[in-house]
Enzyme design. Structure first.
Site, short mmCIF file in Angstrom:
data_model
loop_
_atom_site.label_atom_id
_atom_site.label_comp_id
_atom_site.label_asym_id
_atom_site.label_seq_id
_atom_site.Cartn_x
_atom_site.Cartn_y
_atom_site.Cartn_z
N ASN A 83 0.86 -1.22 0.11
CA ASN A 83 -0.14 -0.07 0.15
C ASN A 83 0.85 1.22 0.23
OD1 ASN A 83 -1.90 2.23 1.03
ND2 ASN A 83 -3.01 0.94 2.10
N LYS A 98 0.05 3.93 2.75
CA LYS A 98 0.68 3.64 4.07
C LYS A 98 1.96 4.02 4.08
CE LYS A 98 -1.80 -0.50 6.03
NZ LYS A 98 -1.57 -1.76 6.44
N ASP A 134 -0.82 -3.60 10.90
CA ASP A 134 -2.19 -4.20 10.59
C ASP A 134 -3.17 -3.40 11.32
OD1 ASP A 134 -3.34 -6.59 9.37
OD2 ASP A 134 -4.23 -6.67 11.08
N PHE A 189 -7.57 7.24 2.09
CA PHE A 189 -7.88 5.87 1.36
C PHE A 189 -8.90 5.23 2.25
CE2 PHE A 189 -5.60 2.56 4.16
CZ PHE A 189 -4.74 3.69 4.80
N GLY A 190 -9.36 3.69 1.65
CA GLY A 190 -10.12 2.88 2.68
C GLY A 190 -11.52 3.39 2.88
P1 IMP Z 1 -4.35 -4.26 5.95
O1 IMP Z 1 -3.42 -3.69 4.98
O2 IMP Z 1 -4.35 -5.88 6.04
O3 IMP Z 1 -3.70 -3.73 7.61
O4 IMP Z 1 -5.84 -3.60 5.98
C1 IMP Z 1 -6.23 -2.66 6.54
C2 IMP Z 1 -7.52 -2.24 5.97
O5 IMP Z 1 -8.22 -1.26 6.77
C3 IMP Z 1 -7.07 -1.15 4.80
O6 IMP Z 1 -7.31 -1.83 3.57
C4 IMP Z 1 -8.53 -0.09 4.70
O7 IMP Z 1 -9.42 -0.82 4.31
C5 IMP Z 1 -8.54 -0.25 6.36
N1 IMP Z 1 -7.96 1.07 7.00
C6 IMP Z 1 -6.77 0.81 7.72
N2 IMP Z 1 -6.32 2.22 8.09
C7 IMP Z 1 -6.95 3.03 7.48
C8 IMP Z 1 -7.30 4.34 7.30
O8 IMP Z 1 -6.48 5.12 7.86
N3 IMP Z 1 -8.16 4.99 6.67
C9 IMP Z 1 -9.07 4.12 6.07
N4 IMP Z 1 -9.28 2.70 6.05
C10 IMP Z 1 -8.23 2.29 6.81
#
Ligand code: IMP
Length: 197
Positions: free
Chosen positions: A9, A12, A69, A150-151
């Site tokens: 990402n 990130k 995570d 994002f997200g």
């Molecule tokens: P990871 O990469 O497995 O930690 O997935 C985390 C998921 O949580 C991301 O794909 C987003 O959907 C969501 N997420 C985590 N942090 C954020 C943020 O700061 N803003 C919006 N969504 C987030």
């Protein structure tokens, strides 16, 4: 010091560098470190998945590796999507589809309180592990607002600001976000750790 980020990402990576560069730490991507690691997130907690990712990338690269995570835990949905935030609704959904599904599942639900959680883990080649957790409370909007981030950012409201994460600048978000808080706690632990070396 250079750390590899165990993630694909780019946003990130940017957020991590914005925060950790103040400590003189450079965070590089897996591609820059010459690795491409697919980690199955089989854990049921943010702590477990964060460790799985950091350890796999540290072992593949031979460099200290940092993983975040994170996810959104919604009270009315018993903590969902939680550790499954990135996979909510299945692989065919994108960020937009996932937050729309969340809004759909929140229709008529109360309370609308939620929190973002981030667990940062850093694994060193000598076996040492540092972990830090950050949380950011908020509520789920009734409709998406804002273009940034994002997200789930467009549907996560900070009640005191009356804005979603997607309506904040990167600096404003980093100052209060789960990842910002986890990285702040991580910086403190890293400073102490570096003194022992
Ligand atoms: P990871 O990469 O497995 O930690 O997935 C985390 C998921 O949580 C991301 O794909 C987003 O959907 C969501 N997420 C985590 N942090 C954020 C943020 O700061 N803003 C919006 N969504 C987030």
């Amino acid at each position: 010091m250079k750390l590899v980020l165990a993630s694909k990402n780019g946003k990130k990576l940017k957020e991590m560098n914005e925060i950790l560069s103040q400590l003189g730490i450079e965070v590089c991507s897996e591609a820059e470190a010459g690795v491409d690691v697919e980690v199955e997130e089989t854990g049921t907690t943010f702590e477990e998945n964060s460790l799985l990712k950091a350890k796999a990338v540290m072992e593949a690269s031979g460099m200290p590796a940092i993983a975040d995570d994170s996810g959104l835990c919604v009270d009315a949905l018993n903590g969902a999507p939680g550790v499954y935030s990135a996979r909510y609704g299945g692989p065919e959904l994108d960020d937009n589809g996932r937050y729309r599904l969340l809004l759909e599942n929140m229709r008529g639900q109360t309370p609308r309180t939620a929190k973002f959680v981030s667990v940062i883990t850093c694994c060193f080649p000598n076996g040492d592990v540092l972990t830090a957790r950050g949380e950011c409370p908020g509520t789920i909007a009734f409709a998406p607002m804002g273009e940034g981030g994002f997200g789930y950012d467009p549907v996560f409201v900070i009640p005191t600001l009356k804005k979603t994460f997607a309506q904040l600048t990167a600096e404003e978000k980093n100052a209060i976000s789960h990842r910002g808080k986890a990285l702040e706690a991580f910086q403190e632990k890293l400073k102490e750790y570096l003194k022992t070396m």
